[in-house]
Design an enzyme around this catalytic site. Structure first.
Site, mmCIF file in Angstrom:
data_model
loop_
_atom_site.group_PDB
_atom_site.id
_atom_site.type_symbol
_atom_site.label_atom_id
_atom_site.label_comp_id
_atom_site.label_asym_id
_atom_site.label_seq_id
_atom_site.Cartn_x
_atom_site.Cartn_y
_atom_site.Cartn_z
ATOM 1 N N GLU A 1 -49.398 -32.959 108.548
ATOM 2 C CA GLU A 1 -48.952 -32.049 107.504
ATOM 3 C C GLU A 1 -49.539 -32.507 106.173
ATOM 4 O O GLU A 1 -50.101 -33.591 106.074
ATOM 5 C CB GLU A 1 -47.429 -31.993 107.444
ATOM 6 N N HIS B 1 -48.792 -40.770 87.183
ATOM 7 C CA HIS B 1 -50.238 -40.952 87.250
ATOM 8 C C HIS B 1 -50.629 -41.757 88.469
ATOM 9 O O HIS B 1 -51.655 -41.530 89.081
ATOM 10 C CB HIS B 1 -50.744 -41.682 86.008
#
Lengths: 371, 291, 371, 291
Positions: free
Chosen positions: D210, D247
Site C-alpha cells: 500500500e 521536514h
C-alpha cells in the site's frame, strides 16, 4: 561503600517499597520520641556496618516509649564486633508470618547483576541450601521488567496476591540498584504479615567510584579510619594490619605479594599500602609521611619502576628525610625506570637500595626484629 | 605467534592529547607498535609524536582502519569512550583507566558481548606481544624478550615482577595479557587460557592470580583439559580474611577465594603453584623440560 | 500527534536546550504584554499545525509593544492553509548568523530513530541536496551518548565551541525524544548568534499510542475535527475526504482498496473509515451513525467477515435503520463468517447484499450519481 | 513446504485467558495448529480449550518446548510480553495487538535482532501455512487452500480479500505472512521474499502493499534478483497526498511512497502490478503458466 540500615530503609521507602514506620535516633530521648510517634510496640535496632547484629544482642524490643528509651540507652553505650553503636533505628514491631529473602548483587565473574531470592529468609540465610535459593542473572539493558519479576516469584514457588507484591518490590529494587550504582541491594527479611509484605530490614552497598554522579553529595557516609581517609584522598589504597613493618609498593598485586614475602621471611606487615602506578614525587612523599605517622618499626618500599620513576621515588625519600625526618630504619627495593639515578640519590642520604626483592624483604624483617 | 595483538595490529589511542595518553602513545610508538592514530575531540588535525589525531573513533576508522584501541580517558568518560570504540567496530579495546563505576563496566561488557568485541580492563596494564606490539603502560625495557610462554594476569606491577624474573632467567614470552584488576572486566582467565592453548607460538602458560573471587578456581576446571603446562603464581597467602585490599576483587567471602582453595584447585588441575615470584621461572623450565 | 511550536519550545527549554525568551499569547493585548516583558524587537509567529507558515505571511516582526499588538491583531484574524490562527508565539528577535537543522525522526523501515542534521538549515531544508545532510541511525539502547553527538557534528563539519553546544543540544533532544515518546523532534533553525546557539523554531510530533504513559494528561493538544474525534473515541480510523460516497470497511488496507475501486468506477469517497477488525454490533452501529451524520449521497460498506461477524454487521444496519433511519441509499458487500444469516437480515430490511466487491462498488457509484 | 511455521511448529499463546486470546486459541486449535500451551500470569495450572496454562513463558519453555508464541496482550503490556518471549528463547513471535507505542516497538525489534528472533507485527493478522499451522486471527474458512503461492502483506482484511480471490480461482498458498500494519514491525517485504525465494514449496509470490513508506520500493530492488515471479497488489491509488511528519519525514521519503513511485519501481523490477483485487489470480496464473 556500605550504607546504614536506616539509610537503605529511607531509600527503599522513597522508591515505593513498603517499609516499617519509624526512623533513626541518635539518643535515648530521641528513641523514646520515635516510639511515642509510632504509638505501639517497637523494635530498637543498632546501626552498625557489620552482620550478625541480632545474634550479638544488638536488637531490642519495647512496648512503651519508656522501655524504648531504656533499651536505646543500653545499646548506645555498647559495641558490636568492636564497632561503637552511634545511632539506633526505632521502628514499629511487625507481626512476622513468614520471612522472604530478596537481593540484587553484582556478580563480577558473570559481569551481570544477580537476583538471589528465597522463601527461607531470615537470620540464617547464609546456611540455606542451594535448592532453596533462586538465582536469576539480569541483562543490564533489561533489568527487572515485570516478566522477570514474575519468573522469579514462580521459581520461588510463591503465588497469588503476595507474589504480585513481591514482583512490585523486585521491580522497584532494580530501580534503586540502578539509580544508586549499587553493588548490593538486599531485603532480609521481607516479611509477610497478613495480606501485606514489608521490608523489615534492608542493606545497601554502593559503588563509591560513581560518587561523581552525586554532585550534591553522596547519599551515604564514609566508613574509613582517619589514616585510611587521608590515604583515600591521595588516591592510595590503604588498609591497617596487625604487624610492625610499614609497607609501600606500587600496585595492589605486588603489594599483596610483598606481604606474602614478608611472612615467608617470618615478619608481619603493619599495613597494606598500594601507592599506585605512575605516582609523582610529591604523591610518594605524602604516602611516606602517612606511613611514618603510623609508627612502624621499619619501613619497606618495594618499587618496580614502570611509569613510576625510580629517581622520583628516591627524591621523595630524600625530601621527607630532610623535612620531617624518617625515625625508623628504611629498606628499599628499587628496579626499573631510572634505576641507577634512584640508587645514587638514596646512597647520598644513607639508604641502601636492593634490586632483589627477597634480599630487601629479609633485611627489613631483620631490622624490625632488632628494633 | 601471539594472541590478540601482533605485529600487524593497527592501534589507536583514545585520549591521545592528555598527559597519560600522550606519554604512553610515545612509549608505544617507541616500542614499535603500529600506532595509526590518536583520538581527541576537537583536536583532529593535530599530531602527537608524529601520529595523526582525529576527532572521533569513527573518523579514524574511516581514515586509518584501526583494529584495536587503547583508552586513556578519566573514569567518568570511560563508558562513553568504550561505547564509541565498540560501536565503531573496533574489535579489541584496552581500557587502562581505573576507578570506573562498576555499572558502567557492566554496560560496556554487555555491549562488547553483543558486538563480539574483546575488552581488556578496565584497570589493566594492557597487553604486550614482546617484540611485536605493546598496548599498555608496562615499561618497554622489561617486556622485550620474545619467547614461547604466555602470561595472563589480573594485576599490573605484580606481572612486571613475574615477567622480570622470567626474562632474567632467559624465559621469553609470546603474549602477556592483563585482564584488569576490577571486579567486572572483559576477559576471564579461561578466555585467555583458551587462546594460549590454541596459539602455536605458546608452549606453556603462567597464570598470575590473587586471592578473592573464584576466577582461579573456575580456571582450574579448564586447565584440566589443557595440553600445555600451566604455572600459577598466587598473591595473598598472608592476607587476613575479610579485608579489602585495594583491588575490589580481593575481598574474601565465606571461605571462598582463599589462597588455600585456589592453590588446591590449581594443583588438582595439574598446574604448579608458586607463592613467591622467584619460584616461577624454575617451575616453568621444569614444565617445559618435562613436556 | 503534532504539538504547537510554543509547546515544543517549552519542552525543549525545560530540558536545557537554549530557546528564545518569550511565550504564547492568545490575544493582541497579551502579545503586547509579552513584547513589553521582552523589552526589545520581537517576532510574532502564528501557531498553526502546518508547514510553510513563513512563506504564507504568518510571521511578523515588531520593534515596540504597540507594533506587536497590531501584528498579533492581524494574525489572530487570519488563516493559514485553511487553519484559523488561535494563538501567536511572541519571542525576542534573534540575530541570525547561520541556520542549522537538527532533527530526530522515527525511521520505520530501519526500525530506529534517525538523526538528520545539516549546516544548511532554514526554510528550504527540504531542497537541501543529500550531500549536505548528515544522517545517523541511532541504536535505541544507546541513543545520543556524547560520542554520538561528537560524530554527528564532525560529519556536519562544525568545530570548536559551537560544535560542543550543538552536541549538548543533540544529547538533550534525545532525552526529550525518549521521554515524550516522540516520532519527531526537530529544531529548524538552530541559530548561531555570536558565540551562542539558540533553538529559534521547534517542532514535535508524539505518539498518541503512548498516551497511557501520561496518567496526569498528555502534554499536547488534539488536532482532530469533531467527527474525527468522535471516531477516535470509538477506536475507529476516520479521515474526511472530498467525495460523496460514505465508506465503511474493516481494515485500513481494504478500506484504501475500496476507495481505489470506487475511483476505478468513476466515483469518489467522502471519507476513509476503517471500523477495525472484530467490531461488535454496537460499534458498527455507532460507526454507521457517524457516517450518516456526514450526509453522504450514498453509503457503501465493504465487509469481509473474519472476526467481524456478518450477522452482527447486518444487525447494526437494521438497528440504525429502525432507530434514526438511514436517509440515503445503502450498498453492502458482505462475505465471510455468518454470511448467509447476514444476507437474510439485510434482505428483511430491504437492503441487497453483494458478495462481489466490484458489483457492490459499481452500484454505489451509480446510486450516488443519481442522488 | 512453507516458511516460518509448518505442521511441526509448537505454538504458545500469551494472554491465553483473555477474551481475544482464548477465542483465537480455540480457533487455532480448531484449525489444527499444535498449540502446546497458554500463558497467563497467576493462572498456571488451569486449562483453556484443553491446552495447559502456564504462569510464564520460561515455565512453558521448561515444560512444553514451544517454538513460537502469539501475543494477545493489551498494548501497554506488549513490550513486556514480547521481551519475555524473546528472552526465553522463543524464535518466532507474532504480535497481534494494535496501538503499541512505536518506542516500545523499536525496543522490541532491537532485542529481537540481538537474539535472532523473527517478529511478525505488531498489528498483524498473523501468519498461516494453509493446512499446516495458523498463528493469527484470520478466518479459518478462508485460509484452507494449500498450494504453491506465497503471500506477504502489510494489512489484514485486504490480504483476506486477495487470498479469497486466489482460493476461489483455485490458486492455493504455501504461506500467507502478515508483516503488520504499524510503522515499525519485525520483518520487511524483503525478509519474507528471501524466504519464499528459498522455499521449495513456493513457486510464485503475491506482495500486498500500500502507499506510504518506501517498503515496496526497497522490495523492488530485491525482486530484480528473484527467480520466482512476483505479482504485487497495491492499495491507495486514489488516496490524496498524505499527512507528513515534518521536514524529516519528507527528507526520509524524498518522493517515494506514492502509488506511482511504487508501481513504477515494481514494474521495473519485473513484477506485475494489480490495482484491483480481482486482477491478482489472473496475473499469478499468467506468471506461473509462462514460467
Amino acid at each position: 561503600m556500605k550504607m546504614f540500615e536506616f539509610m537503605a530503609k529511607d531509600i527503599f521507602g522513597q522508591n515505593g517499597i513498603p517499609v516499617p514506620q519509624g526512623r533513626v535516633a541518635y539518643s535515648a530521648d530521641e528513641a523514646a520520641q520515635v516510639a511515642r510517634e509510632i504509638g505501639g510496640p517497637v523494635v530498637i535496632k543498632s546501626q552498625v556496618l557489620t552482620g550478625g547484629r541480632g545474634k550479638a544482642g544488638g536488637i531490642k524490643f519495647a512496648d512503651t516509649p519508656e522501655e524504648a528509651k531504656q533499651a536505646a540507652e543500653v545499646l548506645l553505650q555498647s559495641e558490636i564486633r568492636g564497632l561503637k553503636i552511634e545511632q539506633v533505628l526505632v521502628v514499629e514491631k511487625i507481626k512476622i508470618e513468614k520471612e522472604i529473602y530478596v537481593a540484587i548483587a553484582l556478580d563480577g565473574a558473570a559481569r551481570k547483576p544477580l537476583v538471589i531470592a528465597s522463601t527461607h529468609g531470615g537470620m540464617d540465610i547464609e546456611e540455606v541450601p542451594e535448592e532453596h535459593l533462586v538465582k536469576y542473572y539480569l541483562d543490564i539493558n533489561i533489568g527487572i521488567m515485570p516478566y522477570v519479576s514474575r519468573e522469579i516469584t514462580r521459581q520461588m514457588g510463591v503465588r497469588g496476591e503476595i507474589a504480585k507484591q513481591i514482583q512490585g518490590v523486585l521491580q522497584k529494587m532494580w530501580q534503586v540498584f540502578k539509580a544508586y550504582d549499587a553493588e548490593l541491594a538486599e531485603i532480609n527479611p521481607l516479611v509477610i504479615s497478613g495480606d501485606k509484605i514489608i521490608a523489615a530490614d534492608g542493606k545497601m552497598t554502593v559503588d563509591d567510584e560513581a560518587d561523581f554522579r552525586w554532585p550534591q553529595g553522596t547519599p551515604y557516609v564514609e566508613e574509613r579510619t582517619e589514616v585510611e581517609k587521608k590515604a583515600h584522598e591521595l588516591g592510595i589504597s590503604y588498609v591497617e594490619l596487625d604487624g610492625d613493618i610499614g609497607v609501600m609498593a606500587n600496585g595492589a598485586g605486588i603489594t599483596m605479594a610483598t606481604l606474602d614475602i614478608i611472612q615467608h621471611f617470618g615478619g608481619a606487615a603493619k599495613n597494606f599500602m598500594d601507592a599506585g602506578g605512575g605516582s609523582s614525587m610529591e604523591a610518594t612523599a605524602k604516602a611516606l609521611e602517612i606511613l611514618i605517622s603510623t609508627k612502624p618499626k621499619a619501613i619497606l618500599a618495594n618499587i618496580f619502576g614502570g611509569i613510576t620513576r625510580c629517581d622520583d621515588v628516591a627524591m621523595a625519600f630524600a625530601k621527607v628525610k630532610e623535612s620531617i625526618g624518617i625515625p625508623v630504619p628504611v629498606v628499599i627495593r628499587l628496579v626499573g625506570t631510572n634505576q641507577d639515578e634512584g640508587v645514587r640519590i638514596l646512597k647520598e642520604i644513607g639508604i641502601d637500595a636492593y634490586s632483589r626483592v627477597d634480599e630487601a624483604v629479609a633485611k627489613a624483617v631483620e631490622l624490625a626484629r632488632q628494633a | 605467534m601471539a594472541v590478540i595483538i601482533d605485529e600487524n595490529t593497527r592501534v589507536i589511542v583514545q585520549g591521545a592529547t592528555g598527559k597519560q595518553g600522550s606519554f604512553h602513545l610515545g612509549q608505544m610508538v617507541a616500542y614499535g607498535s603500529k600506532v595509526v592514530g590518536g583520538i581527541s575531540p576537537g583536536k583532529g588535525g593535530q599530531e602527537v609524536e608524529g601520529v595523526p589525531v582525529f576527532d572521533t573513533v569513527a573518523e579514524a576508522v574511516e581514515k586509518v582502519r584501526p583494529d584495536a584501541s587503547i583508552i586513556f580517558i578519566p573514569s567518568q568518560g570511560v563508558k562513553d569512550a568504550a561505547f564509541e570504540a565498540i560501536d565503531a567496530g573496533i574489535k579489541t579495546v584496552v581500557i587502562i583507566t581505573e576507578h570506573v563505576p562498576v555499572h558502567d563496566e557492566m554496560a560496556i561488557m554487555a555491549l562488547a558481548k553483543e558486538r563480539g568485541t574483546i575488552v581488556l580492563g578496565p584497570n589493566t596494564f594492557g597487553i604486550v606481544s614482546p617484540g611485536k606490539c605493546k598496548m599498555g603502560i608496562m615499561p618497554n625495557a622489561v617486556f622485550n624478550t620474545p619467547g614461547n610462554v604466555g602470561v595472563v594476569a589480573r594485576s599490573g606491577t605484580l606481572s612486571y615482577e613475574i615477567v622480570f624474573n622470567l626474562s632474567n632467567a632467559g624465559v621469553g614470552q609470546s603474549t602477556v595479557v592483563g585482564l584488569g584488576g576490577d571486579r567486572v572486566v572483559g576477559l576471564s582467565f579461561v578466555d585467555v587460557l583458551k587462546m594460549f592453548e590454541a596459539d602455536p607460538g605458546t608452549e606453556a602458560v603462567v597464570l598470575v592470580g590473587e586471592i578473592g573471587g573464584n576466577a582461579e578456581e573456575v580456571a582450574s576446571q579448564y586447565i584440566k583439559e589443557m595440553t600445555k603446562p600451566v604455572v600459577a603464581f598466587l598473591a595473598g597467602k598472608s592476607a587476613p580474611p575479610g579485608k579489602r585490599m585495594g583491588h575490589a576483587g580481593a575481598i574474601i567471602e565465606r571461605g571462598k577465594g582463599t589462597f588455600a582453595s585456589k592453590a588446591e584447585a590449581l594443583t588438582a588441575a595439574g598446574a604448579k603453584v608458586a607463592g613467591l615470584p622467584w619460584q616461577v621461572p624454575q617451575l616453568i623450565q621444569e614444565s617445559l623440560g618435562r613436556k
